[in-house]
Write a protein that holds these residues in place. Sequence first.
Motif, PDB file in Angstrom:
ATOM      1  N   LYS A  87       6.441 -13.075  16.654  1.00  0.00           N
ATOM      2  CA  LYS A  87       5.433 -12.857  15.615  1.00  0.00           C
ATOM      3  C   LYS A  87       5.576 -11.477  14.990  1.00  0.00           C
ATOM      4  O   LYS A  87       4.605 -10.737  14.876  1.00  0.00           O
ATOM      5  CB  LYS A  87       4.038 -13.032  16.232  1.00  0.00           C
ATOM      6  CG  LYS A  87       3.816 -14.419  16.834  1.00  0.00           C
ATOM      7  CD  LYS A  87       2.525 -14.514  17.620  1.00  0.00           C
ATOM      8  CE  LYS A  87       2.372 -15.897  18.233  1.00  0.00           C
ATOM      9  NZ  LYS A  87       1.194 -15.972  19.120  1.00  0.00           N
ATOM     10  N   GLY A  88       6.814 -11.149  14.648  1.00  0.00           N
ATOM     11  CA  GLY A  88       7.022  -9.854  13.988  1.00  0.00           C
ATOM     12  C   GLY A  88       7.630  -8.823  14.917  1.00  0.00           C
ATOM     13  O   GLY A  88       6.983  -7.839  15.254  1.00  0.00           O
ATOM     14  N   VAL A  89       8.879  -9.062  15.328  1.00  0.00           N
ATOM     15  CA  VAL A  89       9.566  -8.122  16.218  1.00  0.00           C
ATOM     16  C   VAL A  89      10.335  -7.102  15.384  1.00  0.00           C
ATOM     17  O   VAL A  89      11.033  -7.455  14.431  1.00  0.00           O
ATOM     18  CB  VAL A  89      10.531  -8.866  17.169  1.00  0.00           C
ATOM     19  CG1 VAL A  89      11.381  -7.863  17.969  1.00  0.00           C
ATOM     20  CG2 VAL A  89       9.757  -9.785  18.102  1.00  0.00           C
ATOM     21  N   ASN A  90      10.193  -5.840  15.737  1.00  0.00           N
ATOM     22  CA  ASN A  90      10.953  -4.763  15.111  1.00  0.00           C
ATOM     23  C   ASN A  90      11.688  -3.998  16.197  1.00  0.00           C
ATOM     24  O   ASN A  90      11.101  -3.657  17.227  1.00  0.00           O
ATOM     25  CB  ASN A  90      10.009  -3.799  14.386  1.00  0.00           C
ATOM     26  CG  ASN A  90       9.354  -4.466  13.195  1.00  0.00           C
ATOM     27  OD1 ASN A  90       9.985  -4.726  12.180  1.00  0.00           O
ATOM     28  ND2 ASN A  90       8.075  -4.808  13.351  1.00  0.00           N
ATOM     29  N   GLU A 107      19.659  -3.990  13.886  1.00  0.00           N
ATOM     30  CA  GLU A 107      18.346  -3.700  13.318  1.00  0.00           C
ATOM     31  C   GLU A 107      17.575  -5.002  13.134  1.00  0.00           C
ATOM     32  O   GLU A 107      18.032  -5.909  12.429  1.00  0.00           O
ATOM     33  CB  GLU A 107      18.509  -2.976  11.978  1.00  0.00           C
ATOM     34  CG  GLU A 107      17.175  -2.549  11.394  1.00  0.00           C
ATOM     35  CD  GLU A 107      17.326  -1.643  10.177  1.00  0.00           C
ATOM     36  OE1 GLU A 107      18.402  -1.681   9.535  1.00  0.00           O
ATOM     37  OE2 GLU A 107      16.369  -0.924   9.862  1.00  0.00           O
ATOM     38  N   ILE A 108      16.449  -5.081  13.793  1.00  0.00           N
ATOM     39  CA  ILE A 108      15.592  -6.274  13.675  1.00  0.00           C
ATOM     40  C   ILE A 108      14.330  -5.858  12.924  1.00  0.00           C
ATOM     41  O   ILE A 108      13.657  -4.903  13.314  1.00  0.00           O
ATOM     42  CB  ILE A 108      15.195  -6.817  15.071  1.00  0.00           C
ATOM     43  CG1 ILE A 108      16.445  -7.144  15.894  1.00  0.00           C
ATOM     44  CG2 ILE A 108      14.298  -8.042  14.948  1.00  0.00           C
ATOM     45  CD1 ILE A 108      16.141  -7.550  17.334  1.00  0.00           C
ATOM     46  N   GLY A 121      11.680 -12.509   8.367  1.00  0.00           N
ATOM     47  CA  GLY A 121      12.295 -11.306   8.913  1.00  0.00           C
ATOM     48  C   GLY A 121      13.788 -11.237   8.686  1.00  0.00           C
ATOM     49  O   GLY A 121      14.402 -12.156   8.138  1.00  0.00           O
ATOM     50  N   GLU A 122      14.366 -10.127   9.088  1.00  0.00           N
ATOM     51  CA  GLU A 122      15.795  -9.877   8.878  1.00  0.00           C
ATOM     52  C   GLU A 122      16.415  -9.284  10.127  1.00  0.00           C
ATOM     53  O   GLU A 122      15.738  -8.594  10.893  1.00  0.00           O
ATOM     54  CB  GLU A 122      15.988  -8.869   7.738  1.00  0.00           C
ATOM     55  CG  GLU A 122      15.517  -9.350   6.379  1.00  0.00           C
ATOM     56  CD  GLU A 122      15.107  -8.177   5.501  1.00  0.00           C
ATOM     57  OE1 GLU A 122      16.004  -7.479   5.012  1.00  0.00           O
ATOM     58  OE2 GLU A 122      13.889  -7.966   5.347  1.00  0.00           O
ATOM     59  N   VAL A 123      17.695  -9.569  10.330  1.00  0.00           N
ATOM     60  CA  VAL A 123      18.444  -8.965  11.438  1.00  0.00           C
ATOM     61  C   VAL A 123      19.809  -8.540  10.911  1.00  0.00           C
ATOM     62  O   VAL A 123      20.505  -9.323  10.257  1.00  0.00           O
ATOM     63  CB  VAL A 123      18.636  -9.946  12.619  1.00  0.00           C
ATOM     64  CG1 VAL A 123      19.408  -9.257  13.745  1.00  0.00           C
ATOM     65  CG2 VAL A 123      17.299 -10.462  13.140  1.00  0.00           C
TER      66      VAL A 123
END
Lengths: 205, 247
Positions: free
Chosen positions: B21-24, B6-7, B61-63
């Motif tokens: 710049k904000g990958v989901n 989960e990104i 962000g988080e991964v």
Amino acid sequence: MRVSKGDIFERVFINEEVHLQLDQEAGSHVKIHVINAPFSITVNQLEEGCHTEIYGLEHLHGEENVTAETHVTHAVGGGSSTQLIKFVLADNARGRFIGDLKIAPDAQQTEAHQTNRNLLLSETAQMRTQPQLEIYADDVKATHGASTGQLDESALFYMQQRGISKQKARQLLVNAFMKDVIEVISDQYSDVREQLLNAIDGVVE
Amino acid sequence: MNKLLEIKNLHASIGGKEILKGVNLVVNEGEVHAIMGPNGAGKSTLSAVLTGNPAYEVTAGEVYLRGENLLTMEPEVRARAGVFLSFQYPVEIPGVSMTNFMRTAVNEKRAYEGKEPLSAKEFLALMREKKKLLELPDKLNNRSVNEGFSGGEKKKNEIFQMAMLEPCLSILDETDSGLDIDALRIVAEGVNRLKTPQNASIVITHYQRLLDYIVPDFVHVLADGQIVKTGDKTLALELEEKGYEGF
């Protein structure tokens, strides 16, 4: 000392300081390895068709300070010399290589190679390299190279990406760097050679 | 379906320049995701950041990998946990033999999993078995890692390593670049055979060609550091036809 016509003088010195001066007669062969000790080796090729090989490997830690010195003179032609000197310097270790290579005006068709490669493993380790080439003959093949660098970051990351710890990856690279100096030890000293190679590879087992 | 990766809102930069710049993105077990996009969109940066390449800095962000924070793990721990990168440019490591390298890697992973190291005999048998999958010659064992390998051999060698390490998440970064059609087929078949209901792949590619062989469940378009469009495999065909203009 003199190395007589056609003789082979071969030695492997480990942890033993070496001071040698050798005068080579026609067709003689000198092959010397020095591992982890200071050395000063002077070789004069006085007659034709001599071969000289000098290999040095210094793996230094802590406050160790080691100088390796070679003085090779080709007084007459038709001979060859190969030098490969490597330092691996960790912590605050200091290394110095002084390499004089002289090819006299009469020493045509000489082949001479001098290589000094050094690996710095810390910010505070230091290496000084002073190669000095004097070539007075024109029909010769002579190369020299000196380089000092650090471990390849991209190789380290590649290994880490395969699950190998950074420390082990570094060890693998250092071992790889040292290996070729040891691999060229002749079969006459195969016991020593295998011992040294095992000591290197053993680290990662 | 179990969530594998989960990104969330991932931002990353190199040398102070923001690339992601904000990958989901969410990748579930058993899925194949293709990430396509123009050069410079951040495709390789994403693979570098997921594997912990120290050249890149995550700025936000988080991964999560199976719910665990991936970004705080060292690169080697991510690898042992099952994240594998097939490098776009596999690194040559003179003096380190394939056997020594691979044995170290396999046993590090086994130690992480609390398993005993493989004996020399078991290890060599495993090498032989996996090598067949990629039609790699035995002589590669004694050669230095990637040294003097052809472009095709290097890429096959990446998938061979993937076969040896059995990762849960494989990231294939431009694996098709520099491959002729035969090598491409072998590499793709290797990847397909390694597919299980528990693992997943992210296939990063500029061209549709590889996706003829490795069929994705999802295709994402990465442009200027963000995923701007997601579709099924037909999106790849559409991109092939129309190019990346408009993204």
